[in-house]
Structures are given as C-alpha cells and as structure tokens.
Design an enzyme around this catalytic site. Structure first.
Site, PDB file in Angstrom:
ATOM      1  N   HIS A 267       1.023  -1.046  -0.039  1.00 61.49           N
ATOM      2  CA  HIS A 267       0.001   0.144   0.039  1.00 61.49           C
ATOM      3  C   HIS A 267       0.844   1.292   0.005  1.00 61.49           C
ATOM      4  O   HIS A 267       1.764   1.355  -0.749  1.00 61.49           O
ATOM      5  CB  HIS A 267      -1.001  -0.163   1.102  1.00 61.49           C
ATOM      6  N   HIS A 308      -2.402  -2.496  -9.566  1.00 60.66           N
ATOM      7  CA  HIS A 308      -3.523  -1.880  -8.700  1.00 60.66           C
ATOM      8  C   HIS A 308      -4.525  -2.689  -8.835  1.00 60.66           C
ATOM      9  O   HIS A 308      -4.980  -3.292  -9.520  1.00 60.66           O
ATOM     10  CB  HIS A 308      -3.716  -0.435  -9.148  1.00 60.66           C
ATOM     11  N   ASP A 365       2.600   5.229  -6.756  1.00 60.83           N
ATOM     12  CA  ASP A 365       3.946   5.303  -5.971  1.00 60.83           C
ATOM     13  C   ASP A 365       5.095   5.201  -6.782  1.00 60.83           C
ATOM     14  O   ASP A 365       6.363   5.205  -6.356  1.00 60.83           O
ATOM     15  CB  ASP A 365       3.571   4.157  -4.966  1.00 60.83           C
TER      16      ASP A 365
HETATM   17  C1  SDX Z   1      -1.524   2.098  -3.406  1.00 62.23           C
HETATM   18  O1  SDX Z   1      -6.174   0.443  -3.216  1.00 62.23           O
HETATM   19  C2  SDX Z   1      -5.601   1.796  -3.308  1.00 62.23           C
HETATM   20  O2  SDX Z   1      -6.428   2.660  -3.729  1.00 62.23           O
HETATM   21  C3  SDX Z   1      -4.179   2.025  -2.946  1.00 62.23           C
HETATM   22  C4  SDX Z   1      -3.719   3.221  -3.335  1.00 62.23           C
HETATM   23  C5  SDX Z   1      -4.138   4.557  -2.547  1.00 62.23           C
HETATM   24  O3  SDX Z   1      -4.051   5.638  -3.327  1.00 62.23           O
HETATM   25  O4  SDX Z   1      -4.780   4.325  -1.585  1.00 62.23           O
HETATM   26  O5  SDX Z   1      -3.898   3.555  -4.848  1.00 62.23           O
HETATM   27  C6  SDX Z   1      -2.209   3.314  -3.063  1.00 62.23           C
HETATM   28  O6  SDX Z   1      -1.520   1.297  -2.601  1.00 62.23           O
HETATM   29  C7  SDX Z   1      -0.903   1.869  -4.610  1.00 62.23           C
HETATM   30  C8  SDX Z   1      -0.533   0.335  -4.838  1.00 62.23           C
HETATM   31  C9  SDX Z   1       1.122   0.309  -4.116  1.00 62.23           C
HETATM   32  N1  SDX Z   1       1.475  -0.928  -4.254  1.00 62.23           N
HETATM   33  C10 SDX Z   1       2.742  -1.462  -5.034  1.00 62.23           C
HETATM   34  O7  SDX Z   1       3.120  -0.850  -5.903  1.00 62.23           O
HETATM   35  C11 SDX Z   1       3.221  -2.759  -4.627  1.00 62.23           C
HETATM   36  C12 SDX Z   1       3.101  -3.602  -5.784  1.00 62.23           C
HETATM   37  N2  SDX Z   1       1.880  -4.041  -6.307  1.00 62.23           N
HETATM   38  C13 SDX Z   1       1.527  -5.270  -5.957  1.00 62.23           C
HETATM   39  O8  SDX Z   1       1.657  -5.589  -4.633  1.00 62.23           O
HETATM   40  C14 SDX Z   1      -0.087  -5.310  -6.594  1.00 62.23           C
HETATM   41  O9  SDX Z   1      -0.148  -4.872  -7.746  1.00 62.23           O
HETATM   42  C15 SDX Z   1      -1.168  -4.637  -5.564  1.00 62.23           C
HETATM   43  C16 SDX Z   1      -0.964  -4.903  -4.094  1.00 62.23           C
HETATM   44  C17 SDX Z   1      -1.107  -3.165  -5.689  1.00 62.23           C
HETATM   45  C18 SDX Z   1      -2.564  -5.027  -6.042  1.00 62.23           C
HETATM   46  O10 SDX Z   1      -2.819  -6.379  -5.794  1.00 62.23           O
HETATM   47  P1  SDX Z   1      -4.174  -7.403  -6.160  1.00 62.23           P
HETATM   48  O11 SDX Z   1      -5.157  -6.473  -6.607  1.00 62.23           O
HETATM   49  O12 SDX Z   1      -4.382  -8.229  -5.165  1.00 62.23           O
HETATM   50  O13 SDX Z   1      -3.185  -7.909  -7.482  1.00 62.23           O
HETATM   51  P2  SDX Z   1      -2.899  -9.568  -7.573  1.00 62.23           P
HETATM   52  O14 SDX Z   1      -1.888  -9.820  -6.381  1.00 62.23           O
HETATM   53  O15 SDX Z   1      -3.965 -10.474  -7.706  1.00 62.23           O
HETATM   54  O16 SDX Z   1      -2.042  -9.500  -8.968  1.00 62.23           O
HETATM   55  C19 SDX Z   1      -2.740  -9.881 -10.081  1.00 62.23           C
HETATM   56  C20 SDX Z   1      -1.502 -10.834 -10.954  1.00 62.23           C
HETATM   57  C21 SDX Z   1      -0.929 -11.887 -10.005  1.00 62.23           C
HETATM   58  O17 SDX Z   1      -0.354 -12.653 -10.712  1.00 62.23           O
HETATM   59  P3  SDX Z   1      -1.124 -14.126 -11.262  1.00 62.23           P
HETATM   60  O18 SDX Z   1      -1.299 -14.835  -9.899  1.00 62.23           O
HETATM   61  O19 SDX Z   1      -2.532 -13.733 -11.960  1.00 62.23           O
HETATM   62  O20 SDX Z   1      -0.211 -14.884 -12.272  1.00 62.23           O
HETATM   63  O21 SDX Z   1      -0.544  -9.917 -11.136  1.00 62.23           O
HETATM   64  C22 SDX Z   1       0.564 -10.134 -10.351  1.00 62.23           C
HETATM   65  C23 SDX Z   1       0.343 -11.173  -9.278  1.00 62.23           C
HETATM   66  O22 SDX Z   1       1.279 -11.753  -8.849  1.00 62.23           O
HETATM   67  N3  SDX Z   1       1.000  -8.821  -9.940  1.00 62.23           N
HETATM   68  C24 SDX Z   1       2.346  -8.487  -9.921  1.00 62.23           C
HETATM   69  C25 SDX Z   1       2.505  -7.160  -9.563  1.00 62.23           C
HETATM   70  N4  SDX Z   1       1.221  -6.664  -9.062  1.00 62.23           N
HETATM   71  C26 SDX Z   1       0.426  -7.759  -9.360  1.00 62.23           C
HETATM   72  N5  SDX Z   1       3.525  -9.078 -10.567  1.00 62.23           N
HETATM   73  C27 SDX Z   1       4.697  -8.425 -10.404  1.00 62.23           C
HETATM   74  N6  SDX Z   1       4.718  -7.155  -9.864  1.00 62.23           N
HETATM   75  C28 SDX Z   1       3.738  -6.522  -9.598  1.00 62.23           C
HETATM   76  N7  SDX Z   1       3.893  -5.332  -9.015  1.00 62.23           N
END
Ligand code: SDX
Length: 430
Positions: A267, A308, A365
């Site tokens: 997050h 996201h 971010d």
């Molecule tokens: C913020 O919710 C909000 O609005 C938050 C925010 C706000 O203003 O409040 O926007 C602020 O928190 C932004 C997000 C910051 N976090 C990051 O940048 C961390 C990296 N991102 C990931 O951890 C992830 O993308 C999340 C946590 C942001 C979202 O997670 P989800 O929605 O649970 O997505 P998921 O894990 O189900 O991903 C779907 C697929 C998966 O692969 P498969 O299992 O389908 O093969 O995408 C992959 C994930 O492994 N994936 C990534 C990835 N993000 C998702 N793979 C590599 N790198 C990534 N960053």
C-alpha cells in the site's frame, strides 16, 4: 419501476432468492447479499474484498478500466492543475468547492490548530534516533486523544469536526518533528505566515538562527503531490479507518490505525520500496533480471509501484506525477538517474506480455519518490508524506461514516476450515 433483482437458485434444493440490485450514481451496481444468510443460511466468500462494496460513499469515484478518478465529481486532473491541497481537503470533507471566504476561513482554522502540545513534543525523545518515522507517526498520532479528551465525543458533530481539523492541521507538524528527531535537529514550530506546504517545508528544513526562504517551486509541487494522494475510495487504509470507527473508537485512534495500515509495502509503503528497488536495480543493464524476478512465481519479488487492485489502466495520478517529474527536476536542476531508470523500467515492463496480460501499470507510488528526493525528503519519510495527504481522505470518510444513521460495528464472518470439535486430552496422555 419495480426493484431490479438477481435471482439465485440453490442447485441441490432448487430453493431461490431474489437479491436486490442497488444502483449508484456512477460505476458498477451492487447486489444486496443479505438474503444469502437470511434465506439460505450462507455467507459470501471474498478474500481481499475484491468484489465487495463495504459501504455507500459520495466522496470519491474511480473507474479503474478508464483510469478515471473523481473527488466529489471533480476530475483529479482539474483539481491537481488548478487547486490547492487544503481546497481539495475542504472539498472532500464538505462536498463542495469552497468560496474564497470559505477557503480563507478553513486555512486560518487549520493554521490555528497546527501546533502540538509541548508535552507531545517530548514523546519524540523516547524514540531511538533511527526509529522509522512511520513508527513514530503511529504512536504519536494515536496519543493525540490524550490531549483532547474533552472534545472527542464522537456523538457530537462539533467534536467530530474539530477533531478532523486538528488531525489535518497537526499531521505536518508531527511528521516534521519525526524527521527533526531523526537528524538530531531542534523542533521547528509552525508559522502563521506560511501556507500549509510552505509551513511543512520550513518545519522540515529550516535551520535555527537562519532565515529559510521556502522555494515556491517546492511548495507548489508538494501541493500537487498532496492533492494526488488525498483520497482514493475504499483503499486498505481508509477501510481500516472505517472499520476502527465502526467500534466507536476516537478519531485519533482511527487515523493511527489508518497510518499503520498505510505503512505496508503493498500500500502506501510502496513509494519507499520503489526507490529502494530502483537503487538495487542500479542501471538499465539489470532491468531484465528484475523483470524476470517479478514474473517468477517462485520469487516473492514484485515490481514495486506497479499494479493496482482497481486500476487496470494507467493510474491517472501516476501520469500527472511522471509529467511533473520532468518539470520539477529541470526547475530544481536536480538530475536523478533513478528517474531515467524508472522511465526505462516502465517502457520495458509495458511491452512485456506478463504485465500487459495482467493489466499492470505504474501506480501513484512509482514516480512520487523521484520528486520527494528532489525536494530533499529522505526515503524513510516518503510514506509519512502519503499519510499527511491521506489524512484529508481518512477524515472525510470518517466524518461521512459518523453522519450515517443506523451505524453498525464492522464484523466480517469466515469460512471455518479448522478441525471439528474434539475433547481435551490431559498432558500425560499426549
Ligand atoms: C497504493 O487501493 C488503493 O487505492 C491503493 C492506493 C491509494 O491511493 O490508496 O492506490 C495506493 O497502495 C498503490 C499500490 C502500491 N503497491 C505497490 O506498488 C506494490 C506492488 N503492487 C502489487 O503488490 C499489487 O499490484 C497490488 C497490491 C497493488 C494489487 O494487488 P492485487 O489487486 O491483489 O493483485 P494481484 O496480486 O491479484 O495481482 C494479479 C496478478 C498476479 O499474478 P497471477 O497470480 O495472476 O499470475 O498480477 C501479478 C500477481 O502476481 N502482479 C504483479 C504485481 N502486481 C500484481 N506481478 C509483479 N509485480 C507486481 N507489482
């Protein structure tokens, strides 16, 4: 027109139920699933609340597929381009853009609450000098209720409002105090002759005995970053604030809970993690290695600042921040190789099938840390910056929730997959 419903049928018994469909002003309709329990005795199952609307809200709307973000109906691009952070905070809390008189009065009121109690100032000496500032923020903000115990009756509208103003006003002061403690510099008091962002920069960087002319470019870009981080619907930290608030906890405790939730690298902690990731990548020759790590299911590494839960298109905030990076780095004459590396990483990732297929784009971010670095803010403070801005959204959602009739404690259920009931065995027989 009769209520639109979804008919669900139990395949084994043939029993059916009509689930009311609830339409909002914009976005996807929702289904009232209470009949699952009342008619079938079932719970819904949605880990991570991927498909669950937890509340009704009028504050922010996100269209993740189109990359649209509205605050009380106003596009983020227009607020970012033409407004100030306190104007956006006023909008989020009150529902309308302020007149000049209303904004001046709001700014004066927030300025008047920006000091913290002297006793609170001494809390910082209890922290080790290298304590993470988010650890200090959680502790100090949570303790604010100890100083306002005669004005935190959450059932009184005036108490709720002044608590929101105090939180918005004191976050920069507390944040700057965390930084000053970490570098062994004396605490700097907020000034009445400085704007919200100028005050923060002065409290962060001024040196005793010397005049500190705040760079107007820095104050302007900080306003922009605070606007872009102000609110984002029911994200994890805002949902945490709402859940804590549902128990009747005081507003300072609820916001402290939100700060704690924001800290996670999935997050708000991602902005700090992005810079650490870019630093670890080092140069463009290493990008393929880290892209491969991000795609490797056996590797916990994720490309920080990418992906996201809601945006399956560009995060409009990331687009604005990326554009601001060019201007700010040029105006501040700050050449940051990490910015070029971030641009290359984005370009390569967005051409990679893995990221395209999963609709993974840069989020808010990914670039924000580039600007924070250019402003001289240390990486450990990046999530604190996010918390300052998000206090506008947290307090707006808290106030919206406390105005609702028929409030109930938030208490999710579960699918129990543990062992069935069994009898206690004395230790001699184990
Ligand atoms: C913020 O919710 C909000 O609005 C938050 C925010 C706000 O203003 O409040 O926007 C602020 O928190 C932004 C997000 C910051 N976090 C990051 O940048 C961390 C990296 N991102 C990931 O951890 C992830 O993308 C999340 C946590 C942001 C979202 O997670 P989800 O929605 O649970 O997505 P998921 O894990 O189900 O991903 C779907 C697929 C998966 O692969 P498969 O299992 O389908 O093969 O995408 C992959 C994930 O492994 N994936 C990534 C990835 N993000 C998702 N793979 C590599 N790198 C990534 N960053």
């Amino acid at each position: 027109m009769s209520q639109d419903t979804l008919t669900v049928t139990h395949s084994r018994t043939g029993m059916t139920a009509e689930l009311p469909i609830l339409e909002g002003t914009l976005g996807q309709p929702t289904v009232d699933i209470n009949a699952f329990n009342s008619k079938f005795g079932y719970f819904s199952y949605d880990p991570g609340f991927v498909s669950t609307a937890s509340c009704k809200s009028e504050i922010t709307y996100i269209d993740g597929d189109a990359g649209i973000l509205l605050h009380r109906g106003y596009p983020i691009e227009q607020l970012a381009e033409r407004g100030t952070f306190l104007e956006t905070a006023y909008l989020l809390i009150n529902g309308e853009l302020p007149t000049k008189h209303e904004l001046d009065a709001f700014m004066h009121e927030v300025g008047g609450e920006s000091m913290i109690h002297e006793a609170l100032r001494h809390f910082f000496s209890g922290f080790h000098y290298d304590a993470h500032p988010m650890a200090m923020m959680v502790g100090v903000v949570g303790s604010l209720s100890a100083f306002y115990h005669n004005q935190i009756d959450i059932n009184r509208r005036d108490d709720r409002r002044i608590s929101a103003i105090r939180l918005l006003a004191k976050m920069p002061t507390i944040a700057a105090a965390c930084y000053r403690h970490s570098i062994g510099m004396p605490f700097v008091y907020p000034r009445a002759d400085r704007s919200y962002c100028e005050n923060f920069l002065n409290m962060m960087f001024s040196v005793p005995g010397q005049n500190y002319p705040v760079d107007p470019i820095a104050a302007k870009v900080l306003n922009l970053l605070f606007i872009l981080h102000a609110d984002h619907e029911q994200n994890a930290s805002t949902s945490t604030v709402r859940l804590a608030s549902s128990t009747g906890a005081n507003p300072y405790a609820c916001i402290a809970a939100g700060i704690a939730a924001l800290w996670g690298p999935a997050h708000g902690g991602a902005n700090e993690a992005v810079i650490k990731m870019l630093t670890e990548i080092g140069d463009s020759s290493q990008i393929p290695k880290f892209i491969a790590k991000a795609k490797d299911k056996n590797d916990p590494f994720k490309l920080m600042g990418f992906g996201h839960r809601v945006y399956k298109n560009f995060d409009p905030r990331a687009t604005i921040i990326r554009k601001a990076c060019y201007a700010v780095l040029e105006k501040l004459d700050f050449n940051d190789p990490l910015f070029n590396l971030a641009l290359e990483l984005e370009e390569i990732a967005l051409k990679d099938e893995y990221f395209i297929e999963r609709k993974l784009y840069p989020n808010v971010d990914f670039y924000s840390g580039i600007i924070y670095k250019a402003l001289g803010i240390p990486v450990e403070m990046f999530t604190v910056m996010f918390a300052i801005a998000r206090t506008a959204g947290w307090t707006a959602h808290w106030l919206e929730m406390k105005d609702e009739p028929n409030q109930r404690i938030a208490r999710p259920r579960q699918l129990y997959v543990g062992v069935p009931q069994r009898e206690y065995v004395s230790i001699e027989k184990r």
